[in-house]
Design a protein around this motif. Structure first.
Motif, short mmCIF file in Angstrom:
data_model
loop_
_atom_site.label_atom_id
_atom_site.label_comp_id
_atom_site.label_asym_id
_atom_site.label_seq_id
_atom_site.Cartn_x
_atom_site.Cartn_y
_atom_site.Cartn_z
N ASP A 10 -5.30 54.63 -8.85
CA ASP A 10 -4.28 55.15 -9.75
C ASP A 10 -3.63 54.07 -10.61
O ASP A 10 -2.58 54.28 -11.19
CB ASP A 10 -3.20 55.90 -8.97
N GLY A 11 -4.26 52.91 -10.68
CA GLY A 11 -3.67 51.82 -11.43
C GLY A 11 -2.81 50.93 -10.57
O GLY A 11 -2.47 49.82 -10.97
N LYS A 12 -2.46 51.39 -9.37
CA LYS A 12 -1.65 50.60 -8.45
C LYS A 12 -2.32 50.52 -7.08
O LYS A 12 -2.44 49.45 -6.51
CB LYS A 12 -0.26 51.21 -8.31
N ASN A 13 -2.73 51.65 -6.55
CA ASN A 13 -3.35 51.69 -5.22
C ASN A 13 -4.69 52.41 -5.26
O ASN A 13 -4.91 53.31 -6.08
CB ASN A 13 -2.45 52.42 -4.22
N ILE A 14 -5.56 52.01 -4.36
CA ILE A 14 -6.80 52.74 -4.10
C ILE A 14 -6.52 53.67 -2.93
O ILE A 14 -5.95 53.27 -1.93
CB ILE A 14 -7.94 51.77 -3.75
N TRP A 15 -6.91 54.93 -3.09
CA TRP A 15 -6.67 55.92 -2.04
C TRP A 15 -8.00 56.30 -1.41
O TRP A 15 -8.99 56.56 -2.09
CB TRP A 15 -6.00 57.16 -2.63
N VAL A 16 -8.01 56.33 -0.07
CA VAL A 16 -9.24 56.65 0.65
C VAL A 16 -8.89 57.37 1.94
O VAL A 16 -7.97 56.99 2.66
CB VAL A 16 -10.06 55.36 0.93
N SER A 17 -9.62 58.43 2.22
CA SER A 17 -9.47 59.15 3.49
C SER A 17 -10.52 58.65 4.47
O SER A 17 -11.64 58.31 4.08
CB SER A 17 -9.64 60.66 3.27
N VAL A 18 -10.15 58.58 5.75
CA VAL A 18 -11.08 58.19 6.81
C VAL A 18 -11.02 59.29 7.87
O VAL A 18 -9.98 59.53 8.48
CB VAL A 18 -10.71 56.83 7.42
N ALA A 19 -12.15 59.97 8.07
CA ALA A 19 -12.17 61.17 8.90
C ALA A 19 -13.10 61.02 10.09
O ALA A 19 -13.91 60.09 10.17
CB ALA A 19 -12.63 62.36 8.06
N GLU A 20 -12.97 61.95 11.03
CA GLU A 20 -13.99 62.08 12.06
C GLU A 20 -15.28 62.54 11.38
O GLU A 20 -15.26 63.24 10.37
CB GLU A 20 -13.57 63.10 13.12
N TYR A 21 -16.42 62.16 11.97
CA TYR A 21 -17.70 62.50 11.36
C TYR A 21 -18.16 63.88 11.87
O TYR A 21 -19.24 64.03 12.44
CB TYR A 21 -18.73 61.43 11.71
N ARG A 22 -17.31 64.88 11.65
CA ARG A 22 -17.63 66.24 12.03
C ARG A 22 -16.62 67.17 11.35
O ARG A 22 -15.50 66.77 11.05
CB ARG A 22 -17.59 66.43 13.55
N PRO A 23 -17.03 68.41 11.08
CA PRO A 23 -16.14 69.34 10.39
C PRO A 23 -14.96 69.78 11.25
O PRO A 23 -14.98 69.63 12.48
CB PRO A 23 -17.06 70.53 10.05
N ASN A 24 -13.94 70.30 10.57
CA ASN A 24 -12.76 70.85 11.25
C ASN A 24 -12.14 69.85 12.22
O ASN A 24 -11.84 70.18 13.37
CB ASN A 24 -13.13 72.14 11.99
N SER A 25 -11.96 68.62 11.73
CA SER A 25 -11.48 67.56 12.62
C SER A 25 -10.17 66.97 12.09
O SER A 25 -9.23 67.72 11.81
CB SER A 25 -12.56 66.49 12.78
N HIS A 26 -10.11 65.65 11.93
CA HIS A 26 -8.86 64.99 11.55
C HIS A 26 -9.15 63.82 10.61
O HIS A 26 -10.24 63.23 10.65
CB HIS A 26 -8.12 64.47 12.78
N SER A 27 -8.15 63.46 9.80
CA SER A 27 -8.31 62.37 8.84
C SER A 27 -7.02 61.56 8.70
O SER A 27 -5.92 62.09 8.88
CB SER A 27 -8.69 62.91 7.45
N ILE A 28 -7.20 60.28 8.37
CA ILE A 28 -6.10 59.41 7.96
C ILE A 28 -6.29 59.09 6.49
O ILE A 28 -7.39 58.75 6.06
CB ILE A 28 -6.08 58.09 8.75
N VAL A 29 -5.23 59.21 5.71
CA VAL A 29 -5.27 58.84 4.30
C VAL A 29 -4.60 57.48 4.13
O VAL A 29 -3.45 57.30 4.54
CB VAL A 29 -4.57 59.89 3.42
N TYR A 30 -5.35 56.52 3.57
CA TYR A 30 -4.83 55.18 3.35
C TYR A 30 -4.62 54.93 1.85
O TYR A 30 -5.30 55.52 1.01
CB TYR A 30 -5.83 54.12 3.84
N LYS A 31 -3.69 54.03 1.56
CA LYS A 31 -3.58 53.48 0.22
C LYS A 31 -3.76 51.97 0.35
O LYS A 31 -3.19 51.32 1.23
CB LYS A 31 -2.25 53.83 -0.45
N VAL A 32 -4.60 51.42 -0.52
CA VAL A 32 -4.97 50.01 -0.46
C VAL A 32 -4.55 49.33 -1.75
O VAL A 32 -4.90 49.78 -2.85
CB VAL A 32 -6.49 49.85 -0.25
N ASP A 33 -3.80 48.26 -1.63
CA ASP A 33 -3.37 47.47 -2.78
C ASP A 33 -4.50 46.53 -3.17
O ASP A 33 -4.86 45.63 -2.40
CB ASP A 33 -2.12 46.67 -2.41
N PRO A 34 -5.11 46.69 -4.35
CA PRO A 34 -6.23 45.82 -4.73
C PRO A 34 -5.81 44.37 -4.97
O PRO A 34 -6.68 43.48 -4.97
CB PRO A 34 -6.76 46.47 -6.01
#
Length: 335
Positions: free
Chosen positions: A153-177
């Motif tokens: 977004d011009g400030k942070n990179i956004w990325v989700s990290v999920a379980e490798y299976r459907p209907n599971s869970h995820s963490i959303v991170y923001k990374v400062d480049p």
């Protein structure tokens, strides 16, 4: 993420101000990036018009569009199974999953899951245009090790990290480049395979396993909406904001070979322009270029930018010893 199908996908932080777009270093290109700087809010409208030019060019893509390979840059590191990618200045940021133990299907639902969690490591690789690794940022926690499509977004990179299976869970991170630091933004009770940030409203759009559902959140992770994906053309793997409340998504659908059930499925690649307010598809087209390993180039990470009157596409479709492939269109403006 090599699920039946985006992604795209990919998504971004909103500040208290309006969004403004920042061009990348190259003077002749304008990439899909948005800025959350409140100080630049007064230029938001003008820069969004620049993004509109990119989406206008995108709507000219058809099955007759010619994609010419301009470069093949071998990566000087193991990229494992790459997922999403953005270009920030002269550097590329690419998410990838290192699979240590593959999930195994149960044959029935066990505790809400159709397969085991498997084991792995989530990566966000930072590399140069020559393919040299600058930094390997580890992401994830426990069973959540599978990054998805990413956005900037011009400030942070956004990325989700999920379980490798459907209907599971995820963490959303923001990374400062700038600092390369990753911070947890929020968590989601589903597998999120890609995220995109709306540069007009500031809302975050994500997609589930196979991109069958779209989610909408605010910056704090409060769910604002949920909608079924009305398109069944491809499964989105990566995606980025394209201006004027639109996002460009890319992905793949695996189609069985009716002549031989023992062969690998045919990979149908494609790209789509989606309205981020209604989440309806505006325009979509197939991509039929293939990589050295025989994968369609929109299989996973895809980043597009304007190249004058044409479009430029970066892709890393191959696993492990992959290459950054660079394509350009050459007939978008032919009548």
């Amino acid at each position: 993420m090599n699920k039946k199908i985006i992604t795209a996908a990919s998504v971004l932080l909103i500040s208290s101000g309006l969004m403004a777009f920042h061009p990348f270093n190259s003077k002749d290109t304008e990439a899909f990036a948005v800025s959350s700087s409140a100080k630049a809010a007064t230029t938001s409208s003008a820069n969004d018009n620049g993004k509109q030019n990119i989406s206008d060019q995108f709507e000219k893509i058809s099955r007759d569009t010619k994609w010419q390979q301009k470069e093949k840059i071998d990566l000087q590191f193991n990229n494992y199974h790459s997922q999403g990618m953005v270009k920030v200045g002269d550097l590329f940021y690419m998410s990838a999953v290192q699979i240590i133990e593959k999930p195994v299907k149960y044959g029935k639902i066990v505790d809400g899951y159709d397969r085991s969690p498997g084991k792995g490591i989530g990566h966000l690789f930072v590399f140069t245009k020559e393919g040299k690794l600058v930094k390997d940022i580890k992401l994830g926690e426990g069973n959540m090790y599978h990054p998805g499509g990413i956005d900037f977004d011009g400030k942070n990179i956004w990325v989700s990290v999920a379980e490798y299976r459907p209907n599971s869970h995820s963490i959303v991170y923001k990374v400062d480049p700038k600092t390369k630091d990753a911070k947890e933004a929020f968590r989601v009770q589903d597998h999120i395979g890609g995220m995109v940030r709306d540069g007009q409203s500031g809302k975050i759009i994500g997609n589930s396993w196979g991109s069958r559902k779209f989610y909408e959140w605010n910056e704090q992770g409060k769910q604002l909406a949920k909608k079924e994906n009305t398109s069944h053309f491809i499964d989105y793997q990566d995606g980025h904001y394209a201006g004027n409340g639109k996002m460009i998504l890319s992905g793949i659908a695996e189609l069985p070979d009716p002549a031989n059930s023992n062969t690998k499925p045919y990979e149908l690649g494609g790209v789509a322009l989606v309205d981020m307010k209604t989440l309806d598809t505006i325009h979509e087209a197939p991509i039929t270029e293939f990589s050295p390993q025989g994968h369609v180039i929109t299989r996973n990470p895809v980043f597009m930018e304007n190249a004058g009157q044409e479009l430029r596409l970066y892709a890393v479709p191959d696993d492990d010893n992959g290459s950054l492939l660079v394509y350009e269109t050459n007939n978008l403006n032919e009548n």
